[in-house]
Design a protein around this motif. Structure first.
Motif, short mmCIF file in Angstrom:
data_model
loop_
_atom_site.label_atom_id
_atom_site.label_comp_id
_atom_site.label_asym_id
_atom_site.label_seq_id
_atom_site.Cartn_x
_atom_site.Cartn_y
_atom_site.Cartn_z
N GLY A 245 0.80 -1.22 0.00
CA GLY A 245 0.00 0.00 0.00
C GLY A 245 0.83 1.26 0.00
O GLY A 245 0.35 2.35 0.36
N GLU A 246 2.09 1.15 -0.42
CA GLU A 246 3.00 2.29 -0.46
C GLU A 246 2.55 3.28 -1.53
O GLU A 246 2.14 2.90 -2.63
N LEU A 247 2.64 4.60 -1.22
CA LEU A 247 2.26 5.62 -2.19
C LEU A 247 3.47 6.30 -2.83
O LEU A 247 3.32 7.05 -3.79
N SER A 248 4.66 6.07 -2.26
CA SER A 248 5.87 6.72 -2.76
C SER A 248 6.56 5.82 -3.77
O SER A 248 7.56 5.17 -3.47
N ASN A 249 6.02 5.79 -4.97
CA ASN A 249 6.60 5.01 -6.06
C ASN A 249 6.41 5.80 -7.35
O ASN A 249 5.30 6.26 -7.65
N GLY A 250 7.50 5.97 -8.11
CA GLY A 250 7.44 6.83 -9.28
C GLY A 250 6.45 6.37 -10.33
O GLY A 250 5.82 7.18 -11.01
N THR A 256 -0.85 8.16 -11.80
CA THR A 256 -1.91 9.01 -11.25
C THR A 256 -1.91 10.38 -11.90
O THR A 256 -2.95 10.92 -12.28
N PHE A 257 -0.72 10.98 -12.05
CA PHE A 257 -0.60 12.35 -12.54
C PHE A 257 -1.07 12.47 -13.98
O PHE A 257 -1.78 13.41 -14.35
N THR A 262 -0.63 1.58 -16.21
CA THR A 262 0.58 1.26 -15.44
C THR A 262 1.76 1.01 -16.37
O THR A 262 2.88 1.44 -16.10
N GLN A 263 1.52 0.32 -17.50
CA GLN A 263 2.59 0.06 -18.45
C GLN A 263 3.14 1.37 -19.02
O GLN A 263 4.36 1.56 -19.13
N GLU A 264 2.23 2.29 -19.40
CA GLU A 264 2.67 3.58 -19.94
C GLU A 264 3.46 4.36 -18.90
O GLU A 264 4.47 5.01 -19.21
N ALA A 265 3.01 4.31 -17.64
CA ALA A 265 3.73 5.01 -16.58
C ALA A 265 5.11 4.41 -16.38
O ALA A 265 6.10 5.13 -16.16
N ALA A 266 5.21 3.08 -16.45
CA ALA A 266 6.51 2.42 -16.30
C ALA A 266 7.46 2.84 -17.42
O ALA A 266 8.66 3.09 -17.18
N ASP A 271 11.98 6.35 -19.21
CA ASP A 271 12.49 7.47 -20.02
C ASP A 271 13.22 8.49 -19.14
O ASP A 271 14.28 9.00 -19.51
N VAL A 272 12.63 8.81 -18.00
CA VAL A 272 13.27 9.76 -17.09
C VAL A 272 14.56 9.17 -16.54
O VAL A 272 15.59 9.85 -16.43
N LEU A 273 14.54 7.88 -16.20
CA LEU A 273 15.75 7.19 -15.73
C LEU A 273 16.86 7.28 -16.77
O LEU A 273 18.02 7.61 -16.45
N THR A 274 16.53 7.02 -18.02
CA THR A 274 17.53 7.10 -19.09
C THR A 274 18.09 8.51 -19.22
O THR A 274 19.29 8.72 -19.38
N SER A 275 17.20 9.50 -19.12
CA SER A 275 17.64 10.89 -19.21
C SER A 275 18.59 11.25 -18.09
O SER A 275 19.56 11.99 -18.28
N ARG A 276 18.35 10.73 -16.88
CA ARG A 276 19.25 11.02 -15.76
C ARG A 276 20.62 10.38 -15.98
O ARG A 276 21.65 10.96 -15.61
N LEU A 277 20.66 9.20 -16.60
CA LEU A 277 21.94 8.59 -16.92
C LEU A 277 22.69 9.40 -17.98
O LEU A 277 23.91 9.56 -17.91
#
Length: 744
Positions: A245-250, A256-257, A262-266, A271-277
């Motif tokens: 029931g954790e709410l702190s997950n990207g 939600t935002f 869920t697949q699209e959010a993943a 994409d953001v992870l790749t950009s940070r690398l």
């Protein structure tokens, strides 16, 4: 026929170009950590883990992957630290999150810093649970090998890791899912990757104190942190969201935002992870080498920085490999040999599809450098602005407006070719000050308007002068000379050579006359955050590089002068509020929400000015357009929605988090009144900034068409270290990028 997976989404293709390597001392670390966990009371009888849990999680494998080069004793110690931090997380979940025991959780966290004394001879309380017992044992075994500077930094990151767990607990209690910007910022602290970066130093080489707090090293740590956390969010979604029931997950935050699957959010999180690398690589290859040369580091210090950067890189690839194998995470079918058609196989390549990397990553990476400047975009489009606060204007506005012009003449802001009276009038900075400080004295209003004029002039000056001349060295020299214009303890001030130096020296002497040296240092630091961020913008301008959204939002707070604004506000508050309150999560969240709202307002209004007339790359709408590959209207909708989210976050903190903050710090009536007043100041600040943008000519299409933003005819600004005649000839030299055609 392929069996249907029970996982909530299919893991995306990950960008991981560096092969994982395994430390040969793995078995030694596994055996040592199991014995140590038993000795500390973390296994049978703890109610949290048993030996089977520890073996299944296999933290020895994690550390052997993430620290492949250290010796056996160092690997065992690092592994013990990770056993401790994961035990802390599960212990806190079971004892306080599941039971919604906020008071008990706070009492538990308040004791833990006592077990990290800077002086090992200092007395500490008797440990009362395995978390406390493990922490003092690890601290005593680790810090003798490290400097006092490292101890302070590591203790601070450990406290962030522990204390920000209260933020997660508060969100669970309220059933609230954070917005994406807030989430990335807070996840970095609560997820512990800055803490992991400290252990990378222990296992590789300690970063020299001279560069430990620098922007390039900070960006390495922050991009490392974001990538580690976002990767963990993808692998732990099933356990955290579905089971706990954790709410702190990207993934949940973006799901939600954006209202997507869920697949699209993943995929978006990846994409953001790749950009940070990509940002990590960019910083390591461009900014870090420049930093070590600028600071004149010795060869052994340069080697230490290089080893640290390599250590962070090893952690990324090793941590990924461990996530693929640990029973703690969702990784069904993730470990499989890649097809020979798709690249190499074996350790470290299980999730790498080279063809997919080239297709999906290459275009995105190149897109950041291929923006065509000065594209015609038309008048800036303005959305509906969510603004719940009324603007009030200081009655001394008219007088302040009249007095600003002669001050600008005296300091030279109107004589260097960047501004003239027409451009000063179009900015009407006294109007902005009148909204920010509706109750101030005429003298305070004048000082505020002049600070705004100086900062806005500098924001125009750096890209126009140094960016167009492609002169990063001159930008850095100018920034250093500005620093010298702000003496803290009576240092000599160099004779000013241009308007920026004259203006700053004047403002500094009038603002800091009654301040103690510590207050002056705080204010100087905040000004330097802004001026150094202008250099960062010039560097991007020279590379024609559009920053990624996270890097942009964080640096935009600096270029917008947020630190300066907050420092000037706080200096008037007096000593009633303890410094720790200002460093707390709720206050940082409140300030960042206000700053983000205001700076995004500026980006919305200035879009045409910056993109069409100035060839800028530092605008949130352009950043979002480039990152997601979308058009202007779509990017504007995302930015407008983000603005609304930040305003709602501001209101949420005031209504829900500040009352808890007051109780947590046991604040008295005076301190509460000061913080309530600070909230009102920030409300005035946001309302005043929006009103100013709506009223001034600076961003209007008709003003821009009449006054394109080259140099004022016949004049060009002087650059420190460059003669006036050379400055003029450089600005007007045919074919030179600094030769902006003057427009009347």
């Amino acid at each position: 026929m392929t069996q249907q997976s029970s996982q909530p989404f299919q893991l995306p293709r990950f960008y991981m170009p560096y092969p994982a390597r395994l430390n040969p001392h793995l078995d030694e670390a596994r055996a040592h950590s199991a014995a140590w966990a038993c000795e500390m009371g973390m296994l049978e009888g703890s109610g949290i883990w048993d030996r089977g849990d520890l073996d299944a999680h296999d933290y020895g494998l994690l550390c052997a992957y993430t620290h492949p080069d250290c010796d056996g004793p160092a690997l065992s110690l690092v592994t013990d630290w990770y056993v401790w931090v994961f035990f802390f997380d599960d212990h806190f979940l079971d004892m306080y999150k599941r039971t919604n025991d906020r008071a008990g959780g706070k009492a538990h966290l308040d004791r833990l810093p006592l077990f990290m004394p800077m002086d090992l001879d200092a007395a500490v309380p008797a440990p009362e649970n395995p978390v406390e017992a493990g922490l003092i044992d690890l601290w005593r075994r680790t810090v003798p090998a490290m400097s006092l500077d490292w101890r302070r930094r590591f203790a601070a990151s450990t406290e962030h890791l522990l204390n920000e767990s209260m933020w997660e607990l508060s969100n669970i209690n309220e059933g609230r899912i954070s917005n994406p910007v807030e989430y990335i910022e807070m996840r970095r602290k609560v997820g512990g990757a800055p803490w992991s970066a400290g252990l990378v130093e222990y296992a590789t080489a300690e970063v020299p104190a001279a560069v430990a707090e620098s922007r390039p090293l900070r960006v390495l740590m922050e991009t490392f942190s974001d990538a580690v956390h976002l990767r963990n969010d993808l692998f732990s979604y099933e356990r955290e969201v579905c089971d706990e029931g954790e709410l702190s997950n990207g993934v949940l935050v973006l799901e939600t935002f954006f209202g997507c699957t869920t697949q699209e959010a993943a995929e978006a999180v990846n994409d953001v992870l790749t950009s940070r690398l990509h940002q990590f690589e960019h910083t390591a290859l461009t900014e870090v080498p420049a930093l070590v040369l600028e600071k004149g580091l010795a060869p052994d210090e340069i080697a230490a920085v290089a080893a640290y950067a390599r250590g962070l890189q090893d952690w990324q690839s090793g941590g990924h490999e461990w996530h693929l194998r640990s029973s703690r995470y969702m990784n069904e079918g993730a470990v499989q040999e890649a097809s020979p058609l798709h690249g190499p196989t074996g350790l470290g390549t299980t999730s790498t599809d080279v063809r997919a990397l080239l297709d999906a990553v290459g275009a995105e990476r190149l897109r950041a450098y291929t923006h065509v400047p000065y594209q015609k975009v038309g008048p800036s489009r303005l959305p509906e602005f969510h603004m719940p606060f009324e603007v009030r204007l200081n009655p001394a506005l008219a007088g302040s407006r009249a007095r600003l012009v002669p001050w600008a003449h005296r300091t030279g802001l109107l004589s260097e070719g960047v501004w003239d009276e027409d451009r000063l009038a179009a900015a009407d900075l006294a109007l902005c000050s009148a909204g920010l400080d509706p109750d101030g004295t005429p003298e305070a209003l004048d000082l505020s308007a002049q600070w705004l004029a100086w900062g806005t002039y500098g924001d125009d000056y750096y890209p126009l002068v140094f960016g167009h001349r492609r002169d990063l060295a001159a930008a850095k020299l100018c920034t250093q000379r500005l620093s010298d214009c702000m003496p803290v303890a009576g240092e000599a001030v160099p004779a000013p050579v241009n308007a920026m130096e004259r203006g700053l020296a004047d403002l500094w002497s009038r603002t800091t006359g009654d301040m103690a040296p510590a207050q002056r240092q705080t204010l100087k630091d905040s000004v330097e955050v802004m001026t150094e961020s202008w250099v960062w913008e010039v560097a991007n301008q020279l590379q024609n590089r559009i920053p990624d959204p996270i890097d942009y939002l964080e640096m935009r707070r600096a270029t917008f002068g947020a630190d300066l604004t907050m420092s000037l506000c706080r200096l008037g508050h007096g000593p009633a509020v303890p410094p720790d309150v200002y460093r707390s999560g709720p206050v940082r969240s409140l300030e960042n929400a206000a700053v983000d709202y205001a700076m995004l307002v500026n980006d919305v209004f200035s879009y045409q000015k910056e993109i069409e007339y100035e060839g800028e790359v530092h605008n949130a709408i352009l950043v979002v357009q480039n990152f997601f590959g979308i058009d202007y209207p779509t990017a504007l909708r995302i930015v407008a929605d983000l603005m609304t989210q930040r305003m709602q976050q501001f209101e949420h903190v005031v209504a829900h988090e500040f009352p808890v903050l007051y109780e947590d710090f046991a604040l008295g009536g005076e301190a509460r009144a000061v913080l309530d007043g600070y909230v009102d100041e920030l409300r005035n600040w946001m309302a005043g900034i929006l009103n100013w943008h709506r009223k001034v000519d600076r961003y209007r299409a008709e003003h821009l068409a009449r006054r394109a933003h080259g140099f004022v005819p016949g004049r060009a600004p002087a650059v420190p270290g460059l003669s006036a005649s050379a400055s003029v000839s450089a600005a007007r030299r045919p074919g030179n990028l600094g030769g902006v055609e003057p427009v009347a």
